[in-house]
Design a protein around this motif. Sequence first.
Motif, mmCIF file in Angstrom:
data_model
loop_
_atom_site.group_PDB
_atom_site.id
_atom_site.type_symbol
_atom_site.label_atom_id
_atom_site.label_comp_id
_atom_site.label_asym_id
_atom_site.label_seq_id
_atom_site.Cartn_x
_atom_site.Cartn_y
_atom_site.Cartn_z
ATOM 1 N N SER A 91 0.950 -1.274 -0.010
ATOM 2 C CA SER A 91 -0.060 -0.092 0.048
ATOM 3 C C SER A 91 0.824 1.225 0.029
ATOM 4 C CB SER A 91 -0.768 0.010 1.166
ATOM 5 O OG SER A 91 -2.001 -1.185 1.150
ATOM 6 N N ALA A 92 1.998 1.090 0.717
ATOM 7 C CA ALA A 92 2.726 2.370 0.793
ATOM 8 C C ALA A 92 3.527 2.808 -0.478
ATOM 9 C CB ALA A 92 3.811 2.129 1.918
ATOM 10 N N ILE A 93 4.076 1.516 -1.010
ATOM 11 C CA ILE A 93 4.926 2.007 -2.257
ATOM 12 C C ILE A 93 3.935 2.376 -3.569
ATOM 13 C CG2 ILE A 93 6.685 0.466 -1.572
ATOM 14 C CD1 ILE A 93 5.710 -1.672 -3.568
ATOM 15 N N LEU A 94 2.768 1.694 -3.621
ATOM 16 C CA LEU A 94 1.637 2.306 -4.501
ATOM 17 C C LEU A 94 1.167 3.523 -4.207
ATOM 18 C CD1 LEU A 94 -0.811 -1.034 -4.549
ATOM 19 C CD2 LEU A 94 0.938 -0.156 -6.577
ATOM 20 N N ALA A 95 0.990 4.037 -2.896
ATOM 21 C CA ALA A 95 0.447 5.333 -2.853
ATOM 22 C C ALA A 95 1.714 6.405 -3.070
ATOM 23 C CB ALA A 95 -0.127 5.478 -1.323
ATOM 24 N N PHE A 96 2.831 6.146 -2.631
ATOM 25 C CA PHE A 96 3.833 6.927 -2.615
ATOM 26 C C PHE A 96 4.293 7.146 -4.264
ATOM 27 C CE2 PHE A 96 3.827 7.197 1.602
ATOM 28 C CZ PHE A 96 4.382 8.397 2.063
ATOM 29 N N GLY A 97 4.436 5.874 -4.783
ATOM 30 C CA GLY A 97 4.938 5.657 -6.247
ATOM 31 C C GLY A 97 4.173 6.568 -7.055
ATOM 32 N N LEU A 98 2.561 6.144 -7.108
ATOM 33 C CA LEU A 98 1.824 6.804 -8.032
ATOM 34 C C LEU A 98 1.500 8.399 -7.521
ATOM 35 C CD1 LEU A 98 -1.176 4.088 -7.642
ATOM 36 C CD2 LEU A 98 0.435 4.537 -9.477
ATOM 37 N N ASN A 99 1.508 8.742 -6.520
ATOM 38 C CA ASN A 99 1.651 10.046 -6.042
ATOM 39 C C ASN A 99 2.787 10.917 -6.513
ATOM 40 O OD1 ASN A 99 2.559 12.307 -3.916
ATOM 41 N ND2 ASN A 99 0.551 12.426 -4.127
ATOM 42 N N SER A 100 4.110 10.241 -6.520
ATOM 43 C CA SER A 100 4.935 11.013 -6.974
ATOM 44 C C SER A 100 5.355 11.033 -8.379
ATOM 45 C CB SER A 100 6.643 10.100 -6.403
ATOM 46 O OG SER A 100 7.785 10.559 -6.772
ATOM 47 N N ALA A 101 4.829 10.081 -8.921
ATOM 48 C CA ALA A 101 4.945 10.100 -10.313
ATOM 49 C C ALA A 101 4.115 11.371 -10.974
ATOM 50 C CB ALA A 101 4.210 8.914 -11.123
ATOM 51 N N ALA A 102 2.940 11.905 -10.273
ATOM 52 C CA ALA A 102 2.506 12.927 -10.702
ATOM 53 C C ALA A 102 3.484 14.130 -10.916
ATOM 54 C CB ALA A 102 1.101 13.226 -10.125
ATOM 55 N N TYR A 103 3.883 14.114 -9.793
ATOM 56 C CA TYR A 103 4.938 15.395 -9.711
ATOM 57 C C TYR A 103 6.205 15.441 -10.434
ATOM 58 C CZ TYR A 103 2.213 16.896 -5.476
ATOM 59 O OH TYR A 103 1.112 17.282 -4.674
ATOM 60 N N VAL A 104 6.700 14.187 -10.597
ATOM 61 C CA VAL A 104 7.806 14.145 -11.479
ATOM 62 C C VAL A 104 7.624 14.055 -12.905
ATOM 63 C CG1 VAL A 104 9.459 11.953 -12.323
ATOM 64 C CG2 VAL A 104 8.873 12.132 -9.710
ATOM 65 N N SER A 105 6.456 13.834 -13.127
ATOM 66 C CA SER A 105 5.950 13.992 -14.735
ATOM 67 C C SER A 105 5.902 15.564 -15.077
ATOM 68 C CB SER A 105 4.577 13.587 -14.867
ATOM 69 O OG SER A 105 3.515 14.279 -14.231
ATOM 70 N N GLU A 106 5.394 16.133 -14.224
ATOM 71 C CA GLU A 106 5.517 17.644 -14.425
ATOM 72 C C GLU A 106 7.019 18.322 -14.611
ATOM 73 O OE1 GLU A 106 2.808 20.002 -14.912
ATOM 74 O OE2 GLU A 106 2.206 18.275 -15.750
ATOM 75 N N ALA A 110 8.517 19.496 -17.762
ATOM 76 C CA ALA A 110 9.304 21.188 -17.861
ATOM 77 C C ALA A 110 10.906 20.908 -18.441
ATOM 78 C CB ALA A 110 9.064 21.711 -16.641
ATOM 79 N N GLY A 111 11.359 19.939 -18.112
ATOM 80 C CA GLY A 111 12.657 19.817 -18.387
ATOM 81 C C GLY A 111 12.762 19.749 -19.924
ATOM 82 N N ILE A 112 12.044 18.740 -20.234
ATOM 83 C CA ILE A 112 12.128 18.465 -21.703
ATOM 84 C C ILE A 112 11.633 19.760 -22.685
ATOM 85 C CG2 ILE A 112 10.830 17.292 -23.670
ATOM 86 C CD1 ILE A 112 10.609 14.875 -21.501
ATOM 87 N N MET A 113 10.669 20.551 -21.967
ATOM 88 C CA MET A 113 10.237 21.643 -22.918
ATOM 89 C C MET A 113 11.449 22.802 -22.922
ATOM 90 S SD MET A 113 7.433 20.715 -24.053
ATOM 91 C CE MET A 113 6.881 22.375 -24.632
#
Length: 219
Positions: A91-106, A110-113
């Motif tokens: 549960s911990a790795i799913l919640a933190f991993g999925l949440n982190s992915a949203a921030y990392v994607s942004e 931004a880095g790619i752009m």
Amino acid sequence: MNLDFSQIVPYIPFMLEGIWATLEFVIVSILIGLVLGTLLALCKITKAPLLKGLADVYTSIFRGTPLILQLMIIYFAVPQLTGYDIPAFLSAILAFGLNSAAYVSEIIRAGIMAVDKGQTEAAEALGVPYRPMMFNIILPQAIKNILPALMNEFITLTKESAIVSTIGYLDLMRRAQIVGADIYRNFEPLLVAGAIYWIMIFVLTKVGQAVERRMRQSD
């Protein structure tokens, strides 16, 4: 001040075990966040409206709701719907991993752009396919630019890891709470836990700075 640290000395090994318990799921969560965040970032810059829309909705949901709510839904609500219990670690790795992915994607988007468009145009002119161009030319340059932001996200993730104590996962915070309940004193074990968290964050910060310097020197 009524302080007595001698009482928690026998519990120090028990609390120190919480360091690895914490880092174990944080590291896995970071890897999930990096991989999924990269895929989401690529979806956001693609010309396919469906992929872009799905990635934007995902990011909006996970950035717009509290992490502790996401953790509670995965640990308590999903088993209610599926009939299967989800272990606290998963549960911990799913919640933190999925949440982190949203921030990392942004961050990655931004880095790619920020990479000079001339790099893309030159690669296309040379006939370089999209995938090799993105992974071999664009992303390496983007990572150098966004490394401080990524390290900040990982440090934040490590600090926020303390909320997994709410689902009974034996991380550092949960172990400090157990010690406090056992000796009927909370200040001392919480202070020790705070010091350990500070040391972990301090080390992570120094490692990040060293990696950043190394990458700048390689330019």
